[in-house]
Design a protein around this motif. Structure first.
Motif, PDB file in Angstrom:
ATOM      1  N   PRO A 144       0.823  -1.223   0.000  1.00 25.91           N
ATOM      2  CA  PRO A 144       0.000   0.000   0.000  1.00 25.91           C
ATOM      3  C   PRO A 144       0.853   1.268   0.000  1.00 25.91           C
ATOM      4  O   PRO A 144       0.537   2.243  -0.685  1.00 25.91           O
ATOM      5  CB  PRO A 144      -0.821  -0.126   1.293  1.00 25.91           C
ATOM      6  N   GLU A 145       1.959   1.233   0.789  1.00 24.08           N
ATOM      7  CA  GLU A 145       2.846   2.391   0.839  1.00 24.08           C
ATOM      8  C   GLU A 145       3.500   2.626  -0.521  1.00 24.08           C
ATOM      9  O   GLU A 145       3.612   3.769  -0.988  1.00 24.08           O
ATOM     10  CB  GLU A 145       3.927   2.191   1.906  1.00 24.08           C
ATOM     11  N   ALA A 146       3.936   1.534  -1.147  1.00 22.68           N
ATOM     12  CA  ALA A 146       4.574   1.641  -2.461  1.00 22.68           C
ATOM     13  C   ALA A 146       3.606   2.216  -3.491  1.00 22.68           C
ATOM     14  O   ALA A 146       3.982   3.068  -4.309  1.00 22.68           O
ATOM     15  CB  ALA A 146       5.073   0.271  -2.907  1.00 22.68           C
ATOM     16  N   LYS A 147       2.370   1.757  -3.446  1.00 23.46           N
ATOM     17  CA  LYS A 147       1.353   2.246  -4.384  1.00 23.46           C
ATOM     18  C   LYS A 147       1.114   3.747  -4.189  1.00 23.46           C
ATOM     19  O   LYS A 147       1.037   4.511  -5.156  1.00 23.46           O
ATOM     20  CB  LYS A 147       0.047   1.476  -4.185  1.00 23.46           C
ATOM     21  N   GLY A 148       1.012   4.161  -2.924  1.00 26.60           N
ATOM     22  CA  GLY A 148       0.792   5.577  -2.628  1.00 26.60           C
ATOM     23  C   GLY A 148       1.936   6.454  -3.108  1.00 26.60           C
ATOM     24  O   GLY A 148       1.722   7.552  -3.634  1.00 26.60           O
ATOM     25  N   LEU A 149       3.167   5.969  -2.949  1.00 25.64           N
ATOM     26  CA  LEU A 149       4.337   6.733  -3.393  1.00 25.64           C
ATOM     27  C   LEU A 149       4.378   6.845  -4.913  1.00 25.64           C
ATOM     28  O   LEU A 149       4.746   7.891  -5.458  1.00 25.64           O
ATOM     29  CB  LEU A 149       5.614   6.070  -2.870  1.00 25.64           C
ATOM     30  N   CYS A 150       3.999   5.767  -5.592  1.00 24.07           N
ATOM     31  CA  CYS A 150       3.926   5.815  -7.059  1.00 24.07           C
ATOM     32  C   CYS A 150       2.899   6.849  -7.512  1.00 24.07           C
ATOM     33  O   CYS A 150       3.138   7.611  -8.454  1.00 24.07           O
ATOM     34  CB  CYS A 150       3.560   4.444  -7.622  1.00 24.07           C
ATOM     35  N   GLU A 151       1.775   6.859  -6.847  1.00 27.08           N
ATOM     36  CA  GLU A 151       0.721   7.813  -7.202  1.00 27.08           C
ATOM     37  C   GLU A 151       1.189   9.252  -7.004  1.00 27.08           C
ATOM     38  O   GLU A 151       0.910  10.128  -7.827  1.00 27.08           O
ATOM     39  CB  GLU A 151      -0.536   7.532  -6.370  1.00 27.08           C
ATOM     40  N   LYS A 152       1.923   9.489  -5.914  1.00 26.78           N
ATOM     41  CA  LYS A 152       2.468  10.833  -5.677  1.00 26.78           C
ATOM     42  C   LYS A 152       3.451  11.216  -6.779  1.00 26.78           C
ATOM     43  O   LYS A 152       3.444  12.347  -7.275  1.00 26.78           O
ATOM     44  CB  LYS A 152       3.172  10.885  -4.317  1.00 26.78           C
ATOM     45  N   GLY A 153       4.308  10.261  -7.130  1.00 19.18           N
ATOM     46  CA  GLY A 153       5.288  10.531  -8.176  1.00 19.18           C
ATOM     47  C   GLY A 153       4.634  10.842  -9.507  1.00 19.18           C
ATOM     48  O   GLY A 153       5.053  11.763 -10.223  1.00 19.18           O
ATOM     49  N   LEU A 154       3.581  10.092  -9.840  1.00 18.01           N
ATOM     50  CA  LEU A 154       2.887  10.305 -11.116  1.00 18.01           C
ATOM     51  C   LEU A 154       2.099  11.614 -11.124  1.00 18.01           C
ATOM     52  O   LEU A 154       1.819  12.163 -12.195  1.00 18.01           O
ATOM     53  CB  LEU A 154       1.966   9.119 -11.407  1.00 18.01           C
ATOM     54  N   GLN A 155       1.759  12.113  -9.952  1.00 11.43           N
ATOM     55  CA  GLN A 155       1.114  13.429  -9.885  1.00 11.43           C
ATOM     56  C   GLN A 155       2.079  14.524 -10.334  1.00 11.43           C
ATOM     57  O   GLN A 155       1.674  15.511 -10.941  1.00 11.43           O
ATOM     58  CB  GLN A 155       0.637  13.705  -8.455  1.00 11.43           C
ATOM     59  N   HIS A 156       3.356  14.316 -10.038  1.00  8.47           N
ATOM     60  CA  HIS A 156       4.375  15.297 -10.431  1.00  8.47           C
ATOM     61  C   HIS A 156       4.906  15.037 -11.841  1.00  8.47           C
ATOM     62  O   HIS A 156       5.360  15.963 -12.511  1.00  8.47           O
ATOM     63  CB  HIS A 156       5.544  15.270  -9.444  1.00  8.47           C
ATOM     64  N   SER A 157       4.867  13.770 -12.257  1.00  5.56           N
ATOM     65  CA  SER A 157       5.399  13.414 -13.583  1.00  5.56           C
ATOM     66  C   SER A 157       4.553  12.279 -14.159  1.00  5.56           C
ATOM     67  O   SER A 157       4.906  11.107 -14.041  1.00  5.56           O
ATOM     68  CB  SER A 157       6.871  12.994 -13.462  1.00  5.56           C
ATOM     69  N   SER A 158       3.447  12.651 -14.772  1.00  6.38           N
ATOM     70  CA  SER A 158       2.468  11.658 -15.240  1.00  6.38           C
ATOM     71  C   SER A 158       2.996  10.773 -16.366  1.00  6.38           C
ATOM     72  O   SER A 158       2.445   9.696 -16.618  1.00  6.38           O
ATOM     73  CB  SER A 158       1.197  12.364 -15.708  1.00  6.38           C
ATOM     74  N   SER A 159       4.059  11.192 -17.038  1.00  4.95           N
ATOM     75  CA  SER A 159       4.586  10.413 -18.160  1.00  4.95           C
ATOM     76  C   SER A 159       5.811   9.580 -17.778  1.00  4.95           C
ATOM     77  O   SER A 159       6.440   8.972 -18.646  1.00  4.95           O
ATOM     78  CB  SER A 159       4.955  11.349 -19.317  1.00  4.95           C
ATOM     79  N   ASN A 160       6.138   9.547 -16.497  1.00  4.64           N
ATOM     80  CA  ASN A 160       7.330   8.827 -16.047  1.00  4.64           C
ATOM     81  C   ASN A 160       7.140   7.320 -16.237  1.00  4.64           C
ATOM     82  O   ASN A 160       6.321   6.691 -15.563  1.00  4.64           O
ATOM     83  CB  ASN A 160       7.606   9.145 -14.569  1.00  4.64           C
ATOM     84  N   GLU A 161       7.899   6.744 -17.167  1.00  2.28           N
ATOM     85  CA  GLU A 161       7.732   5.334 -17.517  1.00  2.28           C
ATOM     86  C   GLU A 161       8.152   4.392 -16.390  1.00  2.28           C
ATOM     87  O   GLU A 161       7.553   3.334 -16.198  1.00  2.28           O
ATOM     88  CB  GLU A 161       8.524   5.006 -18.788  1.00  2.28           C
ATOM     89  N   GLU A 162       9.195   4.765 -15.657  1.00  4.24           N
ATOM     90  CA  GLU A 162       9.648   3.911 -14.549  1.00  4.24           C
ATOM     91  C   GLU A 162       8.567   3.795 -13.485  1.00  4.24           C
ATOM     92  O   GLU A 162       8.303   2.707 -12.963  1.00  4.24           O
ATOM     93  CB  GLU A 162      10.929   4.480 -13.935  1.00  4.24           C
ATOM     94  N   LEU A 163       7.940   4.920 -13.173  1.00  7.63           N
ATOM     95  CA  LEU A 163       6.866   4.906 -12.178  1.00  7.63           C
ATOM     96  C   LEU A 163       5.660   4.113 -12.676  1.00  7.63           C
ATOM     97  O   LEU A 163       5.040   3.363 -11.915  1.00  7.63           O
ATOM     98  CB  LEU A 163       6.448   6.340 -11.837  1.00  7.63           C
ATOM     99  N   LYS A 164       5.336   4.268 -13.951  1.00  6.68           N
ATOM    100  CA  LYS A 164       4.205   3.530 -14.522  1.00  6.68           C
ATOM    101  C   LYS A 164       4.450   2.023 -14.452  1.00  6.68           C
ATOM    102  O   LYS A 164       3.557   1.253 -14.074  1.00  6.68           O
ATOM    103  CB  LYS A 164       3.985   3.944 -15.978  1.00  6.68           C
ATOM    104  N   LYS A 165       5.657   1.618 -14.825  1.00 11.59           N
ATOM    105  CA  LYS A 165       6.001   0.195 -14.815  1.00 11.59           C
ATOM    106  C   LYS A 165       5.953  -0.362 -13.398  1.00 11.59           C
ATOM    107  O   LYS A 165       5.409  -1.454 -13.157  1.00 11.59           O
ATOM    108  CB  LYS A 165       7.396   0.004 -15.408  1.00 11.59           C
ATOM    109  N   LEU A 166       6.511   0.388 -12.450  1.00 13.35           N
ATOM    110  CA  LEU A 166       6.510  -0.061 -11.059  1.00 13.35           C
ATOM    111  C   LEU A 166       5.090  -0.126 -10.512  1.00 13.35           C
ATOM    112  O   LEU A 166       4.735  -1.062  -9.786  1.00 13.35           O
ATOM    113  CB  LEU A 166       7.370   0.876 -10.207  1.00 13.35           C
ATOM    114  N   ALA A 167       4.269   0.854 -10.875  1.00 15.49           N
ATOM    115  CA  ALA A 167       2.875   0.877 -10.412  1.00 15.49           C
ATOM    116  C   ALA A 167       2.124  -0.373 -10.881  1.00 15.49           C
ATOM    117  O   ALA A 167       1.331  -0.953 -10.129  1.00 15.49           O
ATOM    118  CB  ALA A 167       2.179   2.136 -10.908  1.00 15.49           C
ATOM    119  N   LYS A 168       2.384  -0.802 -12.120  1.00 13.73           N
ATOM    120  CA  LYS A 168       1.742  -2.018 -12.648  1.00 13.73           C
ATOM    121  C   LYS A 168       2.192  -3.249 -11.863  1.00 13.73           C
ATOM    122  O   LYS A 168       1.379  -4.121 -11.533  1.00 13.73           O
ATOM    123  CB  LYS A 168       2.072  -2.186 -14.131  1.00 13.73           C
ATOM    124  N   GLN A 169       3.495  -3.321 -11.577  1.00 15.17           N
ATOM    125  CA  GLN A 169       4.019  -4.454 -10.806  1.00 15.17           C
ATOM    126  C   GLN A 169       3.382  -4.504  -9.416  1.00 15.17           C
ATOM    127  O   GLN A 169       3.032  -5.581  -8.919  1.00 15.17           O
ATOM    128  CB  GLN A 169       5.541  -4.335 -10.672  1.00 15.17           C
TER     129      GLN A 169
END
Length: 254
Positions: free
Chosen positions: A122-147
């Protein structure tokens, strides 16, 4: 001189101010040099990761850079700790980085990655969401969020299966107690496998039943013998041939 000023005190004379600025500039320059040196050590490979951590730590301890620059130092050290598998330290560094600069996307990614490695989903998911709020096109964050989503789904399925198994086990025990049954240790598992009693939705027990015929060294296994069934219903379906040497011979003398 500024070197002898008490901690927290302000320079009072032009000379003290000049000394203070010179020392601050020197510490700032040292911090940047250590940062670059740390980056070089990372590029040199695993053997130099500890050297890079040392450089980043010394740069941080200069306390001479802006919050944004200090955030980068913590984030860089988090990166190396991730490479070394020091996930707790990596998470702490990444969190310190985001405290100094909440929009540090690399730090948010590294915090998410460390949390994921520690199974803090849950913590990892929340951090990914925060990161994507600042950089919605960040591929690393998108890939990690899917995992992370995949692992969360797996965990939810496992939890559901465990809950179902616990519920079924409790219902089975209750059925035994209601019927006044005492269950002993399993026998002949080499013939029955791991088959166990089950309770259907109508609260009827189904038993694994093993029929042994020691005289002819044979057996029959009924996987689900409903407690409401008669033995005859199953025996009618069982057929076996008695070997000739065991057949009864009826002889008469003439």
């Amino acid at each position: 001189m500024a070197l002898w000023m008490e901690a927290g005190s302000e320079p009072k004379t032009d000379k003290e101010l000049a000394d203070f600025e010179a020392i601050s500039a020197l510490k700032q320059s040292t911090a940047f040099e250590l940062k670059e040196k740390g980056n070089e050590y990372v590029k040199m490979g695993k053997k130099h990761y500890s050297d890079s951590i040392d450089c980043y730590t010394r740069a941080i301890n200069q306390n001479a850079l802006s919050d944004a620059e200090q955030s980068i130092l913590y984030s860089n050290r988090a990166h190396v700790n991730l490479l070394l598998g020091n996930y707790r330290r990596a998470l702490q560094d990444a969190e310190d980085a985001t405290k100094l600069n909440p929009s540090n996307v690399k730090a948010l990614y590294r915090a998410a990655k460390a949390s994921f490695s520690l199974n803090l989903l849950p913590e990892a998911k929340g951090l990914c969401e925060k990161g994507l709020q600042h950089s919605s096109s960040n591929e690393e964050l998108k890939k990690l969020a899917k995992q992370i989503d995949i692992e969360i789904a797996k965990e939810e399925r496992r939890d559901a299966e465990v809950s179902k198994a616990v519920f079924s086990a409790k219902a089975l025990v209750s059925a035994f107690e209601t019927r006044g049954l005492k269950i002993g240790n399993p026998m002949y598992q080499e013939l029955t496998g791991l088959k166990k009693p089950t309770l259907d939705k109508n609260n009827i027990l189904h038993w694994p039943v093993l029929l042994l015929y020691p005289e002819i060294m044979s057996s029959d296994f009924i996987e689900e013998f409903c407690e409401t069934d008669m033995f005859s219903a199953h025996l009618d379906m069982i057929s076996f041939v008695i070997p000739p040497k065991y057949r009864y011979k009826n002889s008469t003398n003439c």
